[in-house]
Design an enzyme around this catalytic site. Structure first.
Site, PDB file in Angstrom:
ATOM      1  N   ASN A 173      -6.721  63.604 -83.515  1.00 13.45           N
ATOM      2  CA  ASN A 173      -6.811  63.214 -82.110  1.00 13.45           C
ATOM      3  C   ASN A 173      -5.406  63.258 -81.516  1.00 13.45           C
ATOM      4  O   ASN A 173      -4.584  62.389 -81.793  1.00 13.45           O
ATOM      5  CB  ASN A 173      -7.407  61.801 -82.002  1.00 13.45           C
ATOM      6  CG  ASN A 173      -7.456  61.292 -80.575  1.00 13.45           C
ATOM      7  OD1 ASN A 173      -7.292  62.045 -79.622  1.00 13.45           O
ATOM      8  ND2 ASN A 173      -7.695  59.997 -80.428  1.00 13.45           N
ATOM      9  N   LYS A 203      -4.601  62.807 -78.476  1.00 11.63           N
ATOM     10  CA  LYS A 203      -4.463  61.859 -77.363  1.00 11.63           C
ATOM     11  C   LYS A 203      -3.756  62.536 -76.183  1.00 11.63           C
ATOM     12  O   LYS A 203      -4.004  63.713 -75.924  1.00 11.63           O
ATOM     13  CB  LYS A 203      -3.753  60.592 -77.842  1.00 11.63           C
ATOM     14  CG  LYS A 203      -4.441  59.969 -79.063  1.00 11.63           C
ATOM     15  CD  LYS A 203      -3.880  58.624 -79.448  1.00 11.63           C
ATOM     16  CE  LYS A 203      -4.598  58.086 -80.675  1.00 11.63           C
ATOM     17  NZ  LYS A 203      -4.149  56.735 -81.056  1.00 11.63           N
ATOM     18  N   HIS A 245     -13.474  55.550 -78.430  1.00 15.17           N
ATOM     19  CA  HIS A 245     -12.202  55.187 -79.048  1.00 15.17           C
ATOM     20  C   HIS A 245     -11.716  53.863 -78.459  1.00 15.17           C
ATOM     21  O   HIS A 245     -11.941  53.575 -77.281  1.00 15.17           O
ATOM     22  CB  HIS A 245     -11.171  56.288 -78.820  1.00 15.17           C
ATOM     23  CG  HIS A 245      -9.931  56.142 -79.637  1.00 15.17           C
ATOM     24  ND1 HIS A 245      -8.919  55.263 -79.295  1.00 15.17           N
ATOM     25  CD2 HIS A 245      -9.544  56.750 -80.780  1.00 15.17           C
ATOM     26  CE1 HIS A 245      -7.960  55.341 -80.204  1.00 15.17           C
ATOM     27  NE2 HIS A 245      -8.310  56.237 -81.121  1.00 15.17           N
ATOM     28  N   GLU A 283      -8.979  52.916 -77.441  1.00 14.38           N
ATOM     29  CA  GLU A 283      -8.118  53.049 -76.261  1.00 14.38           C
ATOM     30  C   GLU A 283      -8.952  53.297 -75.006  1.00 14.38           C
ATOM     31  O   GLU A 283      -8.561  52.873 -73.910  1.00 14.38           O
ATOM     32  CB  GLU A 283      -7.108  54.178 -76.493  1.00 14.38           C
ATOM     33  CG  GLU A 283      -6.072  53.799 -77.543  1.00 14.38           C
ATOM     34  CD  GLU A 283      -5.352  54.976 -78.179  1.00 14.38           C
ATOM     35  OE1 GLU A 283      -4.539  54.735 -79.086  1.00 14.38           O
ATOM     36  OE2 GLU A 283      -5.615  56.139 -77.775  1.00 14.38           O
ATOM     37  N   GLU A 300     -12.185  52.621 -87.053  1.00 11.06           N
ATOM     38  CA  GLU A 300     -10.770  52.462 -86.731  1.00 11.06           C
ATOM     39  C   GLU A 300     -10.473  50.998 -86.403  1.00 11.06           C
ATOM     40  O   GLU A 300     -10.735  50.553 -85.272  1.00 11.06           O
ATOM     41  CB  GLU A 300     -10.393  53.335 -85.538  1.00 11.06           C
ATOM     42  CG  GLU A 300     -10.479  54.820 -85.802  1.00 11.06           C
ATOM     43  CD  GLU A 300      -9.707  55.620 -84.763  1.00 11.06           C
ATOM     44  OE1 GLU A 300      -8.872  56.440 -85.170  1.00 11.06           O
ATOM     45  OE2 GLU A 300      -9.920  55.397 -83.561  1.00 11.06           O
ATOM     46  N   GLY A 307      -1.836  53.197 -85.036  1.00  9.58           N
ATOM     47  CA  GLY A 307      -0.472  53.440 -84.594  1.00  9.58           C
ATOM     48  C   GLY A 307       0.524  52.349 -84.929  1.00  9.58           C
ATOM     49  O   GLY A 307       1.675  52.405 -84.504  1.00  9.58           O
ATOM     50  N   SER A 322      -3.485  54.595 -88.842  1.00  8.22           N
ATOM     51  CA  SER A 322      -2.214  54.811 -89.537  1.00  8.22           C
ATOM     52  C   SER A 322      -2.390  55.562 -90.858  1.00  8.22           C
ATOM     53  O   SER A 322      -1.769  55.223 -91.877  1.00  8.22           O
ATOM     54  CB  SER A 322      -1.492  53.472 -89.770  1.00  8.22           C
ATOM     55  OG  SER A 322      -1.140  52.866 -88.538  1.00  8.22           O
TER      56      SER A 322
END
Length: 248
Positions: free
Chosen positions: A9, A11, A90, A92, A160, A166, A206
Site C-alpha cells: 500500500n 498510500k 483501512h 487511516e 492491521e 508505521g 510494521s
C-alpha cells in the site's frame, strides 16, 4: 492451498518516476507468492502498463458506480484503469474520513460488482487492546464490513492493529496468531468451512525484512499488507522472498 499474497500500500506516496521500483520487483513477483501493489490513483494506469507479474489495485473506492461525488473514484473506474483489487476500510480511512463498517460494507459490494477483489482491513486501537477488547472489535468489524457472498476469489482480509501501523511496534507472534486464528474461525462459521478456509488473511503493521520470516511462520498468516516498506524494491523484495520461502 491458499496462495500467499504480498500486498503493498503506497498510500499518498509516489510519482511517475517511482514506478521504476515495479521493474525492480519483477523477478520476485515471478516466484511462489502473489504480489500486489496499490499505488495512488494517479499512477494506476501507468502501473498497469508496466506491471508484468504484479497485480495493481486501488486504495479506496466509492460505494456508487458513478454520480456527483467530486474527488471520488468508483470501483468500475478502477477496473477500467486495469486494477484487479481495492483496499477497503483501512484504519487511516476509518479515522481520517470517519468511515464506519457499513460504509466499508457498501464499498465492498460495489467492488465485487465491478469484478474487483476487496482487501478489507480490520484492527484494534491501542486502547482497545489494553482493555482486552481486541477480539470483540475484530468480530464486529468482520460482521459489519464484509457483505454476504464472500469467496476466496473476491475477498482478502487484512488484520492491521492500528497501534502497530508505521510505528515500528509489532505484536508478539502469539498475539498475531490468536487474532488470525480467530478471524479464520469467524469466516468458517459465517461462510462455511470451504469458503472460510479459502479466504486469505494478511498481517499488516510494521512488517519489515527483519521480521517478515518470523511473522510468516505464524498460523493462518497468508501474507502481508505492507506500507512504507513496499515503496522501495530493496525493502519489499526481501519480504516477498520471505513469503515465497514460507510457501515451500
Amino acid at each position: 492451498m491458499r496462495r500467499k499474497l504480498a500486498a503493498g500500500n503506497w498510500k499518498m506516496n509516489g510519482l511517475a518516476a517511482d514506478l521504476s521500483e515495479l521493474d525492480a520487483m519483477q523477478d520476485a513477483a515471478d516466484g511462489a507468492a502473489e504480489v500486489l501493489i496499490c499505488p495512488p490513483a494517479t499512477l494506476i494506469g501507468q502501473a498497469v502498463a508496466r506491471r508484468g507479474a504484479i497485480a495493481i489495485g486501488g486504495q479506496d473506492c466509492h460505494k456508487s458506480g458513478s454520480g456527483a461525488h467530486t474527488g471520488d473514484i468508483s470501483a468500475p473506474m478502477l477496473a477500467d484503469a486495469g486494477a484487479s483489487h481495492v483496499i477497503l476500510g483501512h484504519s487511516e480511512r476509518r479515522t481520517d474520513h470517519d468511515e464506519h463498517d457499513d460504509d466499508v460494507r457498501a464499498k465492498c459490494r460495489a467492488a465485487w460488482e465491478a469484478g474487483l477483489v476487496a482487501v478489507v482491513c480490520v484492527g484494534e486501537t491501542l486502547e482497545e487492546r489494553e482493555a482486552q477488547n481486541t477480539l470483540d472489535i475484530i468480530a464486529g468489524q468482520l460482521a459489519g464490513s464484509v457483505p454476504d457472498g464472500a469467496t476466496g476469489h473476491n475477498l482478502v482480509i487484512a488484520y492491521e492493529p492500528v497501534w502497530a501501523i508505521g510505528t515500528g511496534k509489532v505484536p508478539s507472534t502469539d498475539e498475531i496468531g490468536d487474532v488470525h486464528d480467530f478471524i479464520r474461525a469467524r469466516l468458517e462459521r459465517r461462510f462455511g468451512e470451504g469458503v472460510g478456509r479459502s479466504v486469505r488473511i494478511l498481517y499488516g503493521g510494521s512488517v519489515k525484512p527483519g521480521n517478515a520470516t518470523e511473522i510468516f511462520a505464524v498460523s493462518n498468516v497468508d501474507g502481508a499488507l505492507v506500507g512504507g516498506a513496499s515503496l522501495k524494491a530493496a525493502d519489499f523484495v526481501p519480504i516477498i522472498n520471505a513469503l515465497g520461502a514460507s510457501s515451500a
